[in-house]
Design a protein around this motif. Structure first.
Motif, PDB file in Angstrom:
ATOM      1  N   ASP B   4     -13.715  31.060  61.122  1.00  0.00           N
ATOM      2  CA  ASP B   4     -12.853  31.614  62.179  1.00  0.00           C
ATOM      3  C   ASP B   4     -13.717  32.358  63.187  1.00  0.00           C
ATOM      4  OD1 ASP B   4     -10.715  31.483  59.860  1.00  0.00           O
ATOM      5  OD2 ASP B   4     -12.150  33.030  59.285  1.00  0.00           O
ATOM      6  N   MET B   8      -7.644  36.883  64.275  1.00  0.00           N
ATOM      7  CA  MET B   8      -6.708  37.805  64.918  1.00  0.00           C
ATOM      8  C   MET B   8      -6.565  39.050  64.051  1.00  0.00           C
ATOM      9  SD  MET B   8      -3.030  37.144  66.464  1.00  0.00           S
ATOM     10  CE  MET B   8      -3.664  37.015  68.100  1.00  0.00           C
ATOM     11  N   ALA B  33      -6.527  32.997  64.921  1.00  0.00           N
ATOM     12  CA  ALA B  33      -5.540  33.044  65.999  1.00  0.00           C
ATOM     13  C   ALA B  33      -4.931  31.664  66.222  1.00  0.00           C
ATOM     14  CB  ALA B  33      -6.202  33.542  67.285  1.00  0.00           C
ATOM     15  N   GLY B  68      -7.143  42.392  66.349  1.00  0.00           N
ATOM     16  CA  GLY B  68      -7.684  42.262  67.703  1.00  0.00           C
ATOM     17  C   GLY B  68      -8.899  43.161  67.897  1.00  0.00           C
ATOM     18  N   ARG B 176       2.465  39.059  68.712  1.00  0.00           N
ATOM     19  CA  ARG B 176       1.220  38.291  68.811  1.00  0.00           C
ATOM     20  C   ARG B 176       0.921  37.721  67.441  1.00  0.00           C
ATOM     21  NH1 ARG B 176      -3.073  42.234  70.559  1.00  0.00           N
ATOM     22  NH2 ARG B 176      -4.409  40.394  70.524  1.00  0.00           N
ATOM     23  N   LEU B 177       1.325  38.488  66.415  1.00  0.00           N
ATOM     24  CA  LEU B 177       1.209  38.014  65.032  1.00  0.00           C
ATOM     25  C   LEU B 177       2.568  38.207  64.372  1.00  0.00           C
ATOM     26  CD1 LEU B 177      -0.233  37.216  62.390  1.00  0.00           C
ATOM     27  CD2 LEU B 177      -0.945  39.604  62.162  1.00  0.00           C
ATOM     28  N   THR B 208       0.552  33.140  66.372  1.00  0.00           N
ATOM     29  CA  THR B 208      -0.139  33.249  65.087  1.00  0.00           C
ATOM     30  C   THR B 208       0.866  33.715  64.042  1.00  0.00           C
ATOM     31  OG1 THR B 208      -2.051  33.972  66.351  1.00  0.00           O
ATOM     32  CG2 THR B 208      -2.163  34.226  63.956  1.00  0.00           C
TER      33      THR B 208
END
Ligand SMILES: Nc1ncnc2c1ncn2[C@@H]1O[C@H](COP(=O)(O)OP(=O)(O)O)[C@@H](O)[C@H]1O
Ligand SMILES: [Mg+2]
Lengths: 373, 263
Positions: B4, B8, B33, B68, B176-177, B208
């Motif tokens: 990765d 994320m 992500a 992040g 975002r997640l 994500t």
């Protein structure tokens, strides 16, 4: 025009306008006494201007309590403390401001002074509630109930014991404070009682409108979310602790406002309405009317005040030794009955039943029309 | 897959103790992500506890959680939500005292600004925000096929619909997640297929997702990466194919539950 039709589409707004109309009509009957009837005659002396003013004042207090208990789900058993603080701040500073604190006579005599004191009392109650609310509101369920109960008892004892100071000049001990001046706007005195009636209901209707606006907003939903599920509210980004403290402070501000209105109405205050019995009475009113309902406020107050009057006259006959203490027994019984049969209170309970009945009616018409097609 | 470049979320050596019980025992993994990562393991493995640590509902005993680039362990749940991590609950946490639409509107909370005063006075800003929220909330209800229930009491909706309502409410918070804790539990077969579609669609939109799920068809169909927990310890990590072939996993876990999931 479009605004008006939207207003009527909203049951809250329509109800609010109806209540305003009733208040205006009653006030007009009192003032104009058409064909010789004044207000009390109409009900055979049961509904007096005095009762109507009390209903308005307590409605202001209860809207605040319902926001705290019904919407945000935070049990407060000490709400009469803030009601009492408003009453005593107004009483002490408008009747004894000169002798106790050296406020000049000309300031004391000005019409603005009682209003200023009223707002100062609200600011004080709000701050106090916010500061003590932060730690208290971390507690949940019956811990919170116990903490607010303790607060209420403490404040009551401060009133009753003259704040622990020698001499009876501050809170006046058991006798309280008298000689509280009437409110004025310039030269216009808000008295006799018919004038105070309009003033009290103007405030009550205004507070109800603000409350209704609030619950159907981002803030109101956040409060209800705290009640529904604290973890889910947090997960959606609601700062649960901050919202709890804020609504507690708002409830205290409204209770304080009601207390000041009470002081200027009675022209005298004494400790007893602000005891535990007073807080219990507020909770009973709130539960009877419906905790999670702004409409529960005026209805709950009205029902309990009338029941109280009724009991007062009947209990004397039934129990010759009856005193005020018996009311507490009655409140206890009433709370049990309400919690068993109408846990959402009379207003919401009745509204739900009405809606269910309407829905059934609609379904039946739909069925019969479907049959024809 | 395992390289990765820009995870994320990173969970680094995280422990959680409950009065002597190590519910999460030194777990580390990354969430890439734009992918769907599945977290699987038998009941009591510590999956929900890990969710609670990531969202701040529990505090970590030891270890770090980064999102992040910045550390998020130690933040309050509402602060973590504001950073863009939003979850659903295994044991449903619907606001039963509100309508379905209002539930979703709470999800929009962070996108609003109007406070107590503006709302009480119904200032223009508050009214406009309210209208915008109504429209947005209806969109999210439509996405989970619940628009027809908008004005019903959320508490009286059937179980499967409450599950979807939780997803709509979480989506409204613009994650975002997105963390989904057993979203298919208690769903009927057609409902599970619809959920499968929804998760794929969300991933295709670039979201994500971290998914806890017992339904292995669902997991193997949608996951890009699988992390396996047992007794609070990570026992395997990799693509669905790698994990399915892993000897530890087969021995420890798949033997029983795998078949139950397939049935
Ligand atoms: N709040 C808590 N207090 C004490 N023990 C807990 C708590 N939450 C979870 N546990 C324990 O931690 C272990 C892991 O539980 P959980 O994370 O719910 O498992 P999973 O979601 O994988 O089924 C279980 O043994 C459970 O009993
Ligand atoms: Mg779990």
């Amino acid at each position: 025009m479009k605004n008006l039709s939207r207003l009527f589409a909203n049951t809250n707004a329509a109800g609010w306008l109806a209540l305003t109309a009733i208040v205006l009509l009653m006030g007009w009957i009192e003032i104009a006494a058409p064909s010789g009837f004044d207000f009390a005659d109409l009900s055979g002396g049961v509904i007096t201007m005095d009762t109507m003013v009390r209903i308005a004042i307590l409605t202001v207090v209860l809207v605040g309590l319902n926001l705290v208990m019904g919407y945000a789900g935070q049990v407060s058993l000490g709400h009469a403390a803030f009601y009492g603080i408003g009453a005593y701040v107004s009483a002490i500073f408008t009747a004894r401001g000169h002798s106790l604190f050296g406020v000049s006579q000309s300031v004391m005599a000005s019409w603005q002074w009682p209003w200023f004191v009223m707002f100062a009392g609200m600011a004080f109650s709000t701050t106090l509630a916010y500061v003590i609310g932060k730690p208290i509101l971390r507690l949940r369920g019956h811990y919170l109930a116990m903490a607010t109960l303790g607060l209420g008892i403490m404040v009551y004892i401060l009133f009753r014991e003259n704040m622990g100071v020698q001499g009876d000049h501050i809170t006046g001990s058991y006798d309280g404070v008298s000689g509280i001046p009437r409110l004025r706007v310039g030269e216009f005195e808000i008295w006799p009682i018919s004038r105070y009636y309009f003033f009290a209901w103007l405030v009550a209707l205004g507070v109800m409108a603000l409350g209704m606006n609030l619950i159907n907003s981002r803030t109101g939903r956040a409060l209800r979310a705290v009640h529904g599920s604290e973890v889910a509210a947090q997960a959606m980004g609601v700062d649960v602790a901050a919202y709890k403290a804020r609504v507690f402070a708002l409830g205290a501000a409204l209770a304080s406002l009601g207390g000041s209105m009470y002081a200027h109405f009675q022209a005298a205050v004494s400790p007893s309405p602000f005891s535990f019995g007073g807080s219990l009475e507020l909770v009973v009113m709130s539960s009877v009317g419906g905790l999670a309902s702004i409409w529960g406020a005026p209805f709950g107050v009205t029902i309990i005040l009338f029941l109280k009057e009724f009991l007062r006259s009947r209990l004397r006959v039934l129990l010759s030794g009856a005193s005020g203490e018996h009311e507490i027994i009655f409140y206890g019984l009433l709370l049990i009955v309400i919690m068993i049969f109408l846990p959402e209170g009379i207003v919401i309970g009745a509204m739900k039943r009405w809606k269910a009945w309407q829905a059934r009616g609609r379904k039946e018409t739909a069925l019969s029309e479907g049959g024809k097609a | 897959m395992t390289g990765d470049q820009s995870p994320m979320l990173s969970v680094c050596g995280v422990y959680k103790e409950f009065g002597g019980l190590m519910a999460v025992n030194g777990v580390s993994f990354n969430i890439p992500a734009g992918k769907v990562t599945a977290l699987i393991g038998p009941n009591g493995a510590g999956k929900t506890t890990l969710f609670n640590l990531v969202t701040g509902h529990h505090s970590v005993t030891r270890g770090e959680i980064r999102f992040g680039g910045g550390r998020i362990d130690g933040l309050a749940p509402h602060e973590i939500a504001a950073k863009g991590i939003v979850r659903t609950f295994q044991n449903l946490q619907i606001f039963g005292n509100m309508t379905a639409l209002e539930n979703v509107m709470v999800g929009l909370h962070l996108q609003g600004r109007s406070g107590m005063l503006a709302a009480s006075l119904r200032l223009k800003s508050a009214r406009m925000e309210e209208e915008e929220f109504h429209a947005k909330a209806r969109d999210y209800l439509e996405r989970v096929n619940l628009l027809s229930r908008a004005d019903e009491d959320a508490g009286s909706l059937p179980y499967g619909e409450q599950r979807r309502l939780e997803i709509a409410r979480a989506l409204a918070a613009k994650p975002r997640l997105l963390l989904l804790d057993e979203p298919a539990a208690g769903l009927s077969h057609p409902e599970t297929i619809a959920l499968d579609d929804l998760i794929c669609k969300l991933r295709d939109d670039g979201l994500t997702i971290l998914l806890v799920e017992h339904d292995m068809d669902l997991v193997m169909g949608v996951a890009d990466k699988v992390v396996v927990l047992q007794y609070g310890t990570k026992i395997a990590e990799g693509t669905p194919a790698e994990v399915q072939a892993d000897a530890n996993v087969i021995q420890a876990y798949l033997g029983s539950d795998w078949q139950a999931g397939d049935a």
